[in-house]
Motif scaffolding. Structure first.
Motif, PDB file in Angstrom:
ATOM      1  N   ALA A 172       0.858  -1.187   0.000  1.00 40.81           N
ATOM      2  CA  ALA A 172       0.000   0.000   0.000  1.00 40.81           C
ATOM      3  C   ALA A 172       0.894   1.237   0.000  1.00 40.81           C
ATOM      4  CB  ALA A 172      -0.902  -0.016   1.224  1.00 40.81           C
ATOM      5  N   GLN A 173       0.937   1.921  -1.134  1.00 37.41           N
ATOM      6  CA  GLN A 173       1.847   3.061  -1.277  1.00 37.41           C
ATOM      7  C   GLN A 173       1.471   4.231  -0.367  1.00 37.41           C
ATOM      8  OE1 GLN A 173       4.682   3.122  -3.062  1.00 37.41           O
ATOM      9  NE2 GLN A 173       4.301   0.947  -3.396  1.00 37.41           N
ATOM     10  N   GLY A 174       0.190   4.420  -0.101  1.00 36.95           N
ATOM     11  CA  GLY A 174      -0.232   5.522   0.771  1.00 36.95           C
ATOM     12  C   GLY A 174       0.279   5.340   2.188  1.00 36.95           C
ATOM     13  N   SER A 175       0.171   4.141   2.708  1.00 33.42           N
ATOM     14  CA  SER A 175       0.669   3.862   4.058  1.00 33.42           C
ATOM     15  C   SER A 175       2.183   4.027   4.126  1.00 33.42           C
ATOM     16  CB  SER A 175       0.306   2.438   4.477  1.00 33.42           C
ATOM     17  OG  SER A 175      -1.091   2.292   4.539  1.00 33.42           O
ATOM     18  N   LEU A 176       2.862   3.554   3.091  1.00 38.57           N
ATOM     19  CA  LEU A 176       4.316   3.700   3.067  1.00 38.57           C
ATOM     20  C   LEU A 176       4.728   5.165   3.011  1.00 38.57           C
ATOM     21  CD1 LEU A 176       5.372   0.778   0.711  1.00 38.57           C
ATOM     22  CD2 LEU A 176       5.508   0.896   3.196  1.00 38.57           C
ATOM     23  N   TRP A 177       3.972   5.975   2.281  1.00 37.91           N
ATOM     24  CA  TRP A 177       4.296   7.402   2.215  1.00 37.91           C
ATOM     25  C   TRP A 177       4.169   8.031   3.588  1.00 37.91           C
ATOM     26  CZ3 TRP A 177       1.915  11.980   3.356  1.00 37.91           C
ATOM     27  CH2 TRP A 177       2.539  13.134   2.890  1.00 37.91           C
ATOM     28  N   TRP A 178       3.098   7.687   4.301  1.00 31.05           N
ATOM     29  CA  TRP A 178       2.912   8.250   5.646  1.00 31.05           C
ATOM     30  C   TRP A 178       4.027   7.811   6.596  1.00 31.05           C
ATOM     31  CZ3 TRP A 178       0.517  12.332   7.018  1.00 31.05           C
ATOM     32  CH2 TRP A 178      -0.614  12.758   6.344  1.00 31.05           C
ATOM     33  N   ILE A 179       4.431   6.571   6.522  1.00 31.03           N
ATOM     34  CA  ILE A 179       5.519   6.092   7.380  1.00 31.03           C
ATOM     35  C   ILE A 179       6.811   6.823   7.035  1.00 31.03           C
ATOM     36  CG2 ILE A 179       6.947   4.093   7.942  1.00 31.03           C
ATOM     37  CD1 ILE A 179       4.442   2.361   7.496  1.00 31.03           C
ATOM     38  N   ASP A 180       7.061   6.970   5.740  1.00 32.50           N
ATOM     39  CA  ASP A 180       8.260   7.682   5.307  1.00 32.50           C
ATOM     40  C   ASP A 180       8.217   9.133   5.789  1.00 32.50           C
ATOM     41  OD1 ASP A 180      10.712   7.907   4.029  1.00 32.50           O
ATOM     42  OD2 ASP A 180       9.793   8.636   2.177  1.00 32.50           O
ATOM     43  N   ARG A 181       7.057   9.750   5.723  1.00 32.11           N
ATOM     44  CA  ARG A 181       6.916  11.140   6.170  1.00 32.11           C
ATOM     45  C   ARG A 181       7.155  11.258   7.676  1.00 32.11           C
ATOM     46  NH1 ARG A 181       7.387  16.284   4.467  1.00 32.11           N
ATOM     47  NH2 ARG A 181       6.336  17.575   5.967  1.00 32.11           N
ATOM     48  N   GLU A 182       6.670  10.334   8.463  1.00 33.62           N
ATOM     49  CA  GLU A 182       6.880  10.366   9.910  1.00 33.62           C
ATOM     50  C   GLU A 182       8.360  10.206  10.241  1.00 33.62           C
ATOM     51  OE1 GLU A 182       4.345   7.521  11.784  1.00 33.62           O
ATOM     52  OE2 GLU A 182       2.524   8.589  11.224  1.00 33.62           O
ATOM     53  N   LEU A 183       9.051   9.333   9.525  1.00 35.34           N
ATOM     54  CA  LEU A 183      10.487   9.187   9.743  1.00 35.34           C
ATOM     55  C   LEU A 183      11.236  10.464   9.364  1.00 35.34           C
ATOM     56  CD1 LEU A 183      11.136   5.545   8.522  1.00 35.34           C
ATOM     57  CD2 LEU A 183      11.204   6.411  10.853  1.00 35.34           C
ATOM     58  N   PHE A 184      10.809  11.106   8.291  1.00 32.25           N
ATOM     59  CA  PHE A 184      11.422  12.365   7.881  1.00 32.25           C
ATOM     60  C   PHE A 184      11.213  13.433   8.949  1.00 32.25           C
ATOM     61  CE2 PHE A 184      11.034  16.524   5.818  1.00 32.25           C
ATOM     62  CZ  PHE A 184      12.300  16.634   5.269  1.00 32.25           C
ATOM     63  N   GLU A 185      10.014  13.502   9.494  1.00 34.21           N
ATOM     64  CA  GLU A 185       9.723  14.481  10.552  1.00 34.21           C
ATOM     65  C   GLU A 185      10.572  14.208  11.788  1.00 34.21           C
ATOM     66  OE1 GLU A 185       7.763  17.202  10.617  1.00 34.21           O
ATOM     67  OE2 GLU A 185       7.278  16.937   8.507  1.00 34.21           O
ATOM     68  N   ALA A 186      10.791  12.944  12.105  1.00 34.21           N
ATOM     69  CA  ALA A 186      11.617  12.599  13.267  1.00 34.21           C
ATOM     70  C   ALA A 186      13.064  13.013  13.036  1.00 34.21           C
ATOM     71  CB  ALA A 186      11.532  11.105  13.555  1.00 34.21           C
ATOM     72  N   ARG A 187      13.558  12.846  11.794  1.00 33.44           N
ATOM     73  CA  ARG A 187      14.936  13.228  11.500  1.00 33.44           C
ATOM     74  C   ARG A 187      15.129  14.733  11.487  1.00 33.44           C
ATOM     75  NH1 ARG A 187      14.889   8.894   7.483  1.00 33.44           N
ATOM     76  NH2 ARG A 187      14.182  10.490   6.068  1.00 33.44           N
ATOM     77  N   LYS A 188      14.068  15.495  11.293  1.00 31.72           N
ATOM     78  CA  LYS A 188      14.191  16.948  11.293  1.00 31.72           C
ATOM     79  C   LYS A 188      14.639  17.469  12.659  1.00 31.72           C
ATOM     80  CE  LYS A 188      10.721  19.332   9.775  1.00 31.72           C
ATOM     81  NZ  LYS A 188       9.486  19.865   9.205  1.00 31.72           N
ATOM     82  N   TYR A 189      14.354  16.753  13.719  1.00 26.36           N
ATOM     83  CA  TYR A 189      14.696  17.205  15.063  1.00 26.36           C
ATOM     84  C   TYR A 189      16.057  16.700  15.525  1.00 26.36           C
ATOM     85  CZ  TYR A 189      10.018  18.988  15.250  1.00 26.36           C
ATOM     86  OH  TYR A 189       8.880  19.690  14.987  1.00 26.36           O
ATOM     87  N   LYS A 190      16.747  15.958  14.672  1.00 29.36           N
ATOM     88  CA  LYS A 190      18.089  15.493  15.011  1.00 29.36           C
ATOM     89  C   LYS A 190      19.101  16.487  14.461  1.00 29.36           C
ATOM     90  CE  LYS A 190      19.247  11.249  14.564  1.00 29.36           C
ATOM     91  NZ  LYS A 190      19.492   9.937  13.958  1.00 29.36           N
ATOM     92  N   PRO A 191      20.249  16.612  15.086  1.00 34.98           N
ATOM     93  CA  PRO A 191      21.291  17.484  14.536  1.00 34.98           C
ATOM     94  C   PRO A 191      21.799  16.950  13.202  1.00 34.98           C
ATOM     95  CG  PRO A 191      21.813  16.817  16.796  1.00 34.98           C
ATOM     96  CD  PRO A 191      20.610  16.051  16.375  1.00 34.98           C
ATOM     97  N   MET A 192      22.255  17.846  12.373  1.00 37.29           N
ATOM     98  CA  MET A 192      22.743  17.454  11.051  1.00 37.29           C
ATOM     99  C   MET A 192      23.913  16.469  11.182  1.00 37.29           C
ATOM    100  SD  MET A 192      20.943  18.971   8.690  1.00 37.29           S
ATOM    101  CE  MET A 192      21.935  19.134   7.249  1.00 37.29           C
ATOM    102  N   ALA A 193      24.754  16.651  12.185  1.00 34.12           N
ATOM    103  CA  ALA A 193      25.931  15.798  12.356  1.00 34.12           C
ATOM    104  C   ALA A 193      25.539  14.390  12.747  1.00 34.12           C
ATOM    105  CB  ALA A 193      26.843  16.386  13.429  1.00 34.12           C
ATOM    106  N   LYS A 194      24.328  14.187  13.240  1.00 34.31           N
ATOM    107  CA  LYS A 194      23.906  12.861  13.700  1.00 34.31           C
ATOM    108  C   LYS A 194      22.820  12.277  12.805  1.00 34.31           C
ATOM    109  CE  LYS A 194      25.343  13.686  18.317  1.00 34.31           C
ATOM    110  NZ  LYS A 194      25.377  13.110  19.596  1.00 34.31           N
ATOM    111  N   GLY A 195      22.818  12.668  11.545  1.00 31.28           N
ATOM    112  CA  GLY A 195      21.887  12.061  10.598  1.00 31.28           C
ATOM    113  C   GLY A 195      20.602  12.828  10.401  1.00 31.28           C
ATOM    114  N   GLY A 196      20.514  14.031  10.895  1.00 28.08           N
ATOM    115  CA  GLY A 196      19.316  14.830  10.713  1.00 28.08           C
ATOM    116  C   GLY A 196      19.245  15.422   9.319  1.00 28.08           C
ATOM    117  N   VAL A 197      18.122  16.036   9.004  1.00 23.39           N
ATOM    118  CA  VAL A 197      17.938  16.670   7.713  1.00 23.39           C
ATOM    119  C   VAL A 197      17.640  18.136   7.929  1.00 23.39           C
ATOM    120  CG1 VAL A 197      17.119  14.592   6.552  1.00 23.39           C
ATOM    121  CG2 VAL A 197      15.495  16.072   7.700  1.00 23.39           C
ATOM    122  N   ALA A 198      17.867  18.943   6.893  1.00 22.02           N
ATOM    123  CA  ALA A 198      17.605  20.376   6.984  1.00 22.02           C
ATOM    124  C   ALA A 198      16.104  20.613   7.078  1.00 22.02           C
ATOM    125  CB  ALA A 198      18.179  21.102   5.783  1.00 22.02           C
ATOM    126  N   ARG A 199      15.731  21.546   7.872  1.00 23.64           N
ATOM    127  CA  ARG A 199      14.297  21.830   8.059  1.00 23.64           C
ATOM    128  C   ARG A 199      13.848  22.630   6.923  1.00 23.64           C
ATOM    129  NH1 ARG A 199      13.664  22.914  14.500  1.00 23.64           N
ATOM    130  NH2 ARG A 199      14.744  21.078  15.088  1.00 23.64           N
TER     131      ARG A 199
END
Length: 116
Positions: free
Chosen positions: A89-116
């Motif tokens: 189910a591509q819709g469910s996978l997109w939501w899971i991917d989006r939640e992981l992306f949101e979680a990485r936004k709060y990590k520092p860039m040096a520790k695997g985070g992404v730019a906000r």
């Protein structure tokens, strides 16, 4: 030194008066000094306890961070595995991917985070 010289020289009354002046500082109440020493020792003990508590909290926070990073990597690996399979189910996978992306936004860039 001046008072000691006066005790050795002079009449009868002068050496007695000088000796009493010399004895006054020795006869003072040592309570304020003892109180200050006890207070200082207590402050040192309190600072040591606080330092030990801070070190323990730092270690616990580091362990929690490591656990969270491991869980995030595990979730990302599982998501990639599910995406590689067909018929999902591509819709469910997109939501899971989006939640992981949101979680990485709060990590520092040096520790695997992404730019906000």
């Amino acid at each position: 030194e001046e008072l000691k010289k006066k005790t050795e020289t002079g009449g009868v009354v002068s050496p007695g008066r000088v000796k009493s002046e010399l004895a006054q500082p020795l006869g003072e109440d040592p309570l304020p000094l003892r109180r200050a020493k006890i207070t200082a020792e207590a402050a040192v003990k309190k600072a040591e306890r606080t330092r030990l508590a801070a070190e323990a909290a730092k270690e616990a926070a580091a362990q929690a961070l490591k656990d969270a990073q491991d869980k995030l990597a595990e979730a990302q690996a599982y998501l990639d595995e599910v995406k590689s399979r067909g018929g999902s189910a591509q819709g469910s996978l997109w939501w899971i991917d989006r939640e992981l992306f949101e979680a990485r936004k709060y990590k520092p860039m040096a520790k695997g985070g992404v730019a906000r």
